[in-house]
Design a protein around this motif. Sequence first.
Motif, PDB file in Angstrom:
ATOM      1  N   LEU A 108       0.819  -1.215   0.000  1.00  0.00           N
ATOM      2  CA  LEU A 108       0.000   0.000   0.000  1.00  0.00           C
ATOM      3  C   LEU A 108       0.850   1.262   0.000  1.00  0.00           C
ATOM      4  O   LEU A 108       0.318   2.368  -0.104  1.00  0.00           O
ATOM      5  N   ASN A 109       2.152   1.089   0.108  1.00  0.00           N
ATOM      6  CA  ASN A 109       3.076   2.227   0.073  1.00  0.00           C
ATOM      7  C   ASN A 109       2.888   2.997  -1.246  1.00  0.00           C
ATOM      8  O   ASN A 109       3.055   2.441  -2.325  1.00  0.00           O
ATOM      9  N   GLY A 110       2.508   4.254  -1.144  1.00  0.00           N
ATOM     10  CA  GLY A 110       2.278   5.081  -2.330  1.00  0.00           C
ATOM     11  C   GLY A 110       0.931   4.885  -2.979  1.00  0.00           C
ATOM     12  O   GLY A 110       0.638   5.499  -4.014  1.00  0.00           O
ATOM     13  N   ALA A 111       0.082   4.045  -2.402  1.00  0.00           N
ATOM     14  CA  ALA A 111      -1.218   3.730  -3.003  1.00  0.00           C
ATOM     15  C   ALA A 111      -2.295   4.718  -2.559  1.00  0.00           C
ATOM     16  O   ALA A 111      -2.210   5.332  -1.490  1.00  0.00           O
ATOM     17  N   ARG A 112      -3.324   4.815  -3.388  1.00  0.00           N
ATOM     18  CA  ARG A 112      -4.510   5.602  -3.038  1.00  0.00           C
ATOM     19  C   ARG A 112      -5.486   4.655  -2.348  1.00  0.00           C
ATOM     20  O   ARG A 112      -6.045   3.750  -2.982  1.00  0.00           O
ATOM     21  N   VAL A 113      -5.667   4.846  -1.042  1.00  0.00           N
ATOM     22  CA  VAL A 113      -6.456   3.924  -0.218  1.00  0.00           C
ATOM     23  C   VAL A 113      -7.728   4.617   0.250  1.00  0.00           C
ATOM     24  O   VAL A 113      -7.676   5.711   0.824  1.00  0.00           O
ATOM     25  N   GLY A 114      -8.867   3.973   0.010  1.00  0.00           N
ATOM     26  CA  GLY A 114     -10.155   4.552   0.382  1.00  0.00           C
ATOM     27  C   GLY A 114     -10.855   3.784   1.485  1.00  0.00           C
ATOM     28  O   GLY A 114     -10.583   2.610   1.723  1.00  0.00           O
ATOM     29  N   ALA A 115     -11.775   4.469   2.159  1.00  0.00           N
ATOM     30  CA  ALA A 115     -12.595   3.854   3.207  1.00  0.00           C
ATOM     31  C   ALA A 115     -13.809   4.739   3.450  1.00  0.00           C
ATOM     32  O   ALA A 115     -13.837   5.910   3.031  1.00  0.00           O
ATOM     33  N   GLN A 116     -14.802   4.170   4.145  1.00  0.00           N
ATOM     34  CA  GLN A 116     -15.999   4.951   4.465  1.00  0.00           C
ATOM     35  C   GLN A 116     -15.683   5.953   5.579  1.00  0.00           C
ATOM     36  O   GLN A 116     -15.046   5.613   6.577  1.00  0.00           O
ATOM     37  N   ASN A 117     -16.169   7.176   5.413  1.00  0.00           N
ATOM     38  CA  ASN A 117     -15.932   8.233   6.391  1.00  0.00           C
ATOM     39  C   ASN A 117     -16.486   7.845   7.762  1.00  0.00           C
ATOM     40  O   ASN A 117     -17.588   7.316   7.874  1.00  0.00           O
ATOM     41  N   GLN A 118     -15.711   8.097   8.828  1.00  0.00           N
ATOM     42  CA  GLN A 118     -16.099   7.837  10.213  1.00  0.00           C
ATOM     43  C   GLN A 118     -16.460   6.377  10.465  1.00  0.00           C
ATOM     44  O   GLN A 118     -17.276   6.069  11.340  1.00  0.00           O
ATOM     45  N   SER A 119     -15.835   5.474   9.715  1.00  0.00           N
ATOM     46  CA  SER A 119     -16.089   4.048   9.905  1.00  0.00           C
ATOM     47  C   SER A 119     -15.023   3.420  10.788  1.00  0.00           C
ATOM     48  O   SER A 119     -13.969   4.001  11.044  1.00  0.00           O
ATOM     49  N   ALA A 121     -13.254   1.117   9.835  1.00  0.00           N
ATOM     50  CA  ALA A 121     -12.118   0.880   8.942  1.00  0.00           C
ATOM     51  C   ALA A 121     -11.105   2.016   9.066  1.00  0.00           C
ATOM     52  O   ALA A 121      -9.902   1.785   9.155  1.00  0.00           O
ATOM     53  N   VAL A 122     -11.600   3.251   9.089  1.00  0.00           N
ATOM     54  CA  VAL A 122     -10.707   4.401   9.242  1.00  0.00           C
ATOM     55  C   VAL A 122      -9.985   4.331  10.582  1.00  0.00           C
ATOM     56  O   VAL A 122      -8.770   4.551  10.671  1.00  0.00           O
ATOM     57  N   ASP A 123     -10.731   4.002  11.641  1.00  0.00           N
ATOM     58  CA  ASP A 123     -10.127   3.881  12.974  1.00  0.00           C
ATOM     59  C   ASP A 123      -9.031   2.824  12.985  1.00  0.00           C
ATOM     60  O   ASP A 123      -7.964   3.021  13.573  1.00  0.00           O
ATOM     61  N   ALA A 124      -9.306   1.686  12.331  1.00  0.00           N
ATOM     62  CA  ALA A 124      -8.347   0.582  12.325  1.00  0.00           C
ATOM     63  C   ALA A 124      -7.075   0.944  11.562  1.00  0.00           C
ATOM     64  O   ALA A 124      -5.964   0.599  11.989  1.00  0.00           O
ATOM     65  N   ILE A 125      -7.227   1.640  10.436  1.00  0.00           N
ATOM     66  CA  ILE A 125      -6.054   2.050   9.656  1.00  0.00           C
ATOM     67  C   ILE A 125      -5.212   3.032  10.464  1.00  0.00           C
ATOM     68  O   ILE A 125      -3.985   2.892  10.568  1.00  0.00           O
ATOM     69  N   GLU A 126      -5.875   4.018  11.072  1.00  0.00           N
ATOM     70  CA  GLU A 126      -5.149   5.047  11.811  1.00  0.00           C
ATOM     71  C   GLU A 126      -4.466   4.487  13.054  1.00  0.00           C
ATOM     72  O   GLU A 126      -3.473   5.046  13.528  1.00  0.00           O
ATOM     73  N   ALA A 127      -4.984   3.366  13.570  1.00  0.00           N
ATOM     74  CA  ALA A 127      -4.391   2.741  14.755  1.00  0.00           C
ATOM     75  C   ALA A 127      -3.189   1.865  14.407  1.00  0.00           C
ATOM     76  O   ALA A 127      -2.490   1.393  15.302  1.00  0.00           O
ATOM     77  N   ASP A 128      -2.950   1.661  13.119  1.00  0.00           N
ATOM     78  CA  ASP A 128      -1.877   0.767  12.670  1.00  0.00           C
ATOM     79  C   ASP A 128      -0.592   1.561  12.435  1.00  0.00           C
ATOM     80  O   ASP A 128      -0.167   1.782  11.288  1.00  0.00           O
ATOM     81  N   GLY A 129       0.039   1.984  13.534  1.00  0.00           N
ATOM     82  CA  GLY A 129       1.311   2.700  13.422  1.00  0.00           C
ATOM     83  C   GLY A 129       1.185   3.953  12.568  1.00  0.00           C
ATOM     84  O   GLY A 129       0.217   4.706  12.657  1.00  0.00           O
ATOM     85  N   ASN A 130       2.175   4.157  11.719  1.00  0.00           N
ATOM     86  CA  ASN A 130       2.197   5.338  10.849  1.00  0.00           C
ATOM     87  C   ASN A 130       1.900   4.973   9.398  1.00  0.00           C
ATOM     88  O   ASN A 130       2.365   5.654   8.478  1.00  0.00           O
ATOM     89  N   ILE A 131       1.114   3.917   9.187  1.00  0.00           N
ATOM     90  CA  ILE A 131       0.921   3.436   7.812  1.00  0.00           C
ATOM     91  C   ILE A 131       0.268   4.485   6.919  1.00  0.00           C
ATOM     92  O   ILE A 131       0.541   4.536   5.714  1.00  0.00           O
ATOM     93  N   VAL A 132      -0.591   5.351   7.472  1.00  0.00           N
ATOM     94  CA  VAL A 132      -1.241   6.374   6.649  1.00  0.00           C
ATOM     95  C   VAL A 132      -0.205   7.278   5.988  1.00  0.00           C
ATOM     96  O   VAL A 132      -0.389   7.732   4.855  1.00  0.00           O
ATOM     97  N   ASP A 133       0.910   7.496   6.687  1.00  0.00           N
ATOM     98  CA  ASP A 133       1.967   8.349   6.131  1.00  0.00           C
ATOM     99  C   ASP A 133       2.572   7.764   4.857  1.00  0.00           C
ATOM    100  O   ASP A 133       3.158   8.500   4.059  1.00  0.00           O
ATOM    101  N   THR A 134       2.425   6.440   4.662  1.00  0.00           N
ATOM    102  CA  THR A 134       2.991   5.799   3.473  1.00  0.00           C
ATOM    103  C   THR A 134       2.033   5.838   2.284  1.00  0.00           C
ATOM    104  O   THR A 134       2.426   5.556   1.165  1.00  0.00           O
ATOM    105  N   PHE A 135       0.748   6.174   2.534  1.00  0.00           N
ATOM    106  CA  PHE A 135      -0.227   6.247   1.450  1.00  0.00           C
ATOM    107  C   PHE A 135       0.064   7.468   0.571  1.00  0.00           C
ATOM    108  O   PHE A 135       0.720   8.422   1.002  1.00  0.00           O
TER     109      PHE A 135
END
Length: 235
Positions: A108-119, A121-135
């Motif tokens: 997912l490094n450099g990828a465009r990653v989508g999710a439902q707003n306020q879901s 899924a968003v909470d789970a992604i944001e809780a996974d270290g700094n992975i959002v910074d790699t998107f």
Amino acid sequence: MDKDELVLGFDDTFVPMGFKDENGEYTGFDIDLAKEMEKKLGKKIVFQPIDWSMKETELNNGNIDFIWNGYSVTDERKEKVEFSKEYLNNRQVIITLSDSKINSKEDLNGARVGAQNQSSAVDAIEADGNIVDTFKDSKIVTFETNNEALMDLEAGRLDAVVADEILAKYYINQRGADKYKVLKDDFGKEAYAVGMRKDDKELVEAFNKAFDELVQEGKAGEISKKWFGDNIIAK
């Protein structure tokens, strides 16, 4: 178990677990499962839409007998209700197109990653270290619905979508499973169960026994395949 009727409390907008169809009839995975459980328990089950934010209060006040509608097991809820055995596994899954080169979370490094707003899924992604910074652009692309996110995935405007597996499998089954790929990697696991009152031990035991029979007979798996295209009943 002394009652002839048992009241099932649910959110009638939660597709595909329990919702109103175009004819105003209640339908969904949990509804179908409850109708089979009705036969096993020998009790009529009444479907009662409730304010989901008041579910435990409705249960403990005696207005309903089950909280049954994609009800996730958590330690906090265990203090308020007695859970049945877990009946459905759930994950926050990563969905790509079937021909995508993305095969792992690292991809997912450099990828465009989508999710439902306020879901979740968003909470789970944001809780996974700094992975959002790699998107791409260091952010999650959010949408009002999972359906909109999957449409952008199909159109090539996204590289991956993260969503609740229960909802994702339903939408993928509706749109065509050959279009998509669900990765083995995920952003966290959880499970659904049915909530009952703490003092309803007899009902909990009867429920678990009846559910085991539905699993052994293959009926629970059939209902799962109908809604999700796969048997994701908890083992």
